[in-house]
Design a protein around this motif. Structure first.
Motif, PDB file in Angstrom:
ATOM      1  N   VAL A   1       0.602  -1.163   0.389  1.00 20.26           N
ATOM      2  CA  VAL A   1      -0.572   0.153   0.654  1.00 20.26           C
ATOM      3  C   VAL A   1       0.653   1.123  -0.101  1.00 20.26           C
ATOM      4  O   VAL A   1       0.971   2.042  -1.177  1.00 20.26           O
ATOM      5  N   VAL A   2       1.847   1.038   0.733  1.00 18.07           N
ATOM      6  CA  VAL A   2       2.656   2.872   0.960  1.00 18.07           C
ATOM      7  C   VAL A   2       3.454   2.281  -0.530  1.00 18.07           C
ATOM      8  O   VAL A   2       3.812   3.280  -1.404  1.00 18.07           O
TER       9      VAL A   2
ATOM     10  N   VAL B   1       5.141   5.780  -5.090  1.00 17.95           N
ATOM     11  CA  VAL B   1       4.910   5.719  -6.343  1.00 17.95           C
ATOM     12  C   VAL B   1       3.904   6.188  -7.416  1.00 17.95           C
ATOM     13  O   VAL B   1       4.529   7.180  -8.234  1.00 17.95           O
ATOM     14  N   ILE B   2       2.905   6.238  -7.228  1.00 19.02           N
ATOM     15  CA  ILE B   2       1.754   7.139  -7.336  1.00 19.02           C
ATOM     16  C   ILE B   2       1.765   8.423  -7.717  1.00 19.02           C
ATOM     17  O   ILE B   2       1.887   8.901  -8.711  1.00 19.02           O
TER      18      ILE B   2
ATOM     19  N   SER C   1      -5.505   3.271 -12.572  1.00 23.10           N
ATOM     20  CA  SER C   1      -6.006   1.679 -12.447  1.00 23.10           C
ATOM     21  C   SER C   1      -5.672   1.282 -12.530  1.00 23.10           C
ATOM     22  O   SER C   1      -4.565   0.542 -12.631  1.00 23.10           O
ATOM     23  N   THR C   2      -4.559   1.562 -13.950  1.00 28.48           N
ATOM     24  CA  THR C   2      -3.388   0.494 -14.722  1.00 28.48           C
ATOM     25  C   THR C   2      -2.643   0.152 -13.247  1.00 28.48           C
ATOM     26  O   THR C   2      -2.250  -0.819 -13.080  1.00 28.48           O
ATOM     27  N   VAL C   3      -2.093   1.435 -13.425  1.00 32.79           N
ATOM     28  CA  VAL C   3      -1.058   1.718 -12.632  1.00 32.79           C
ATOM     29  C   VAL C   3      -0.906   0.813 -11.963  1.00 32.79           C
ATOM     30  O   VAL C   3      -0.135   0.210 -10.855  1.00 32.79           O
ATOM     31  N   VAL C   4      -2.212   1.089 -10.490  1.00 35.72           N
ATOM     32  CA  VAL C   4      -2.027   0.844  -9.637  1.00 35.72           C
ATOM     33  C   VAL C   4      -1.670  -1.164  -9.239  1.00 35.72           C
ATOM     34  O   VAL C   4      -1.725  -1.474  -8.758  1.00 35.72           O
TER      35      VAL C   4
ATOM     36  N   TRP D   1       3.491  -6.182  -8.619  1.00 34.69           N
ATOM     37  CA  TRP D   1       4.862  -6.154  -8.894  1.00 34.69           C
ATOM     38  C   TRP D   1       4.844  -6.477  -7.179  1.00 34.69           C
ATOM     39  O   TRP D   1       5.886  -7.717  -7.342  1.00 34.69           O
ATOM     40  N   ILE D   2       4.678  -5.802  -6.518  1.00 34.19           N
ATOM     41  CA  ILE D   2       4.807  -5.493  -5.138  1.00 34.19           C
ATOM     42  C   ILE D   2       5.007  -6.357  -4.577  1.00 34.19           C
ATOM     43  O   ILE D   2       5.683  -6.615  -3.018  1.00 34.19           O
TER      44      ILE D   2
END
Length: 275
Positions: free
Chosen positions: A78-79, A84-85, A196-199, A205-206
């Protein structure tokens, strides 16, 4: 003509169904083996379980210290995604709106950095940060995720921001809005499709990352869920079926998130690329 089209459609449906079975078979076999004993798995991993038991899931939760690992994974994911965003969207806005010559150079360097494999930099990275005592902390891991996650997110946001009319910002400026306020109240809400795509991509990934946390997090109480699965490996054997149950429990939260938001992934990337 109609008969020919129906025949082609039927062939396509059969081919797609066959491909779907092929792609899903490893996942389905893994689920099937979570109900077996390790002895049954070793004898025949493709056989049907003699009885369906959830003992492996209970063992996995206990041996992985599942809930502690789950909380660590949730916190880091979450963090990590939020920072990143935040930084990537502001960086993309800077590149898209300010006509500085150096911006083109920095954007090119940032984009080119995505072609560098992590394995190339991991040894120098761990050596340098280990020397200054910056390892074995969530802060160090989040700092590295920020560095490795910004290029792709910035590239995605940049293409979308360029398609937003500048007139919106000019109108806000006339009304007395500052550039920072304009970004957070006008630009950022308009980034919802690509956001939404980046999230989804960054969560996948993370959450699933094993290599970087294994290099940074040394203490057992800091381990994420992928690192906790290492508890099933001993010097001479592997407890396979509880391991598979643990892997399934690890991927389940992010799999549910992906199923809920999958329609935004291709849509957001396509919109960002076109704009």
């Amino acid at each position: 003509m109609k008969t020919s089209k129906k025949f082609v459609s039927a062939v396509e449906m059969i081919a797609l169904s066959f491909l779907l079975i092929i792609f899903l078979s490893p996942f389905l076999i893994t689920i099937l083996n979570t109900f077996k004993t390790t002895q049954e798995f070793v004898e025949n991993p493709f056989s049907w379980p003699t009885r369906f038991s959830f003992d492996n899931y209970v063992k996995a939760i206990d041996k992985m210290n599942f809930f502690a690992g789950f909380l660590n994974s949730c916190f880091i994911t979450v963090v990590g995604v939020v920072i990143v965003i935040l930084f990537a969207s502001m960086t993309a806005y800077l590149f898209a709106r300010l006509p500085w010559k150096i911006n083109k150079i920095l954007f090119f360097i940032m984009t080119a950095s995505m072609a560098i494999p992590f394995q190339v930099v991991m040894i120098p990275l761990v050596t340098i940060y280990g020397t200054i005592g910056f390892l074995d902390s969530r802060g160090a891991l989040l700092f590295m995720y920020l560095g490795f996650g910004i290029p792709l997110a910035t590239f995605t946001f940049n293409g979308f921001i360029k398609g937003i009319p500048v007139a919106l910002e000019e109108a806000a400026s006339i009304d007395g809005s500052t550039r920072v306020r304009t970004f957070f109240q006008i630009i950022l809400p308009l980034l919802k499709p690509v956001l939404s795509t980046v999230v989804v991509l960054d969560v996948l990934w993370i959450w699933n990352d094993y290599l970087l946390p294994s290099l940074v997090l040394m203490s057992p109480d800091l381990r994420t869920l992928p690192l906790s699965t290492f508890n099933f490996f001993s010097s001479y054997s592997v407890d396979f079926t509880p391991l598979m149950a643990g892997l399934l429990l690890t991927m389940l939260p992010v799999l549910l998130l992906y199923l809920l938001l999958q329609k935004y992934i291709i849509k957001g990337i396509s919109i960002g690329a076109v704009k």
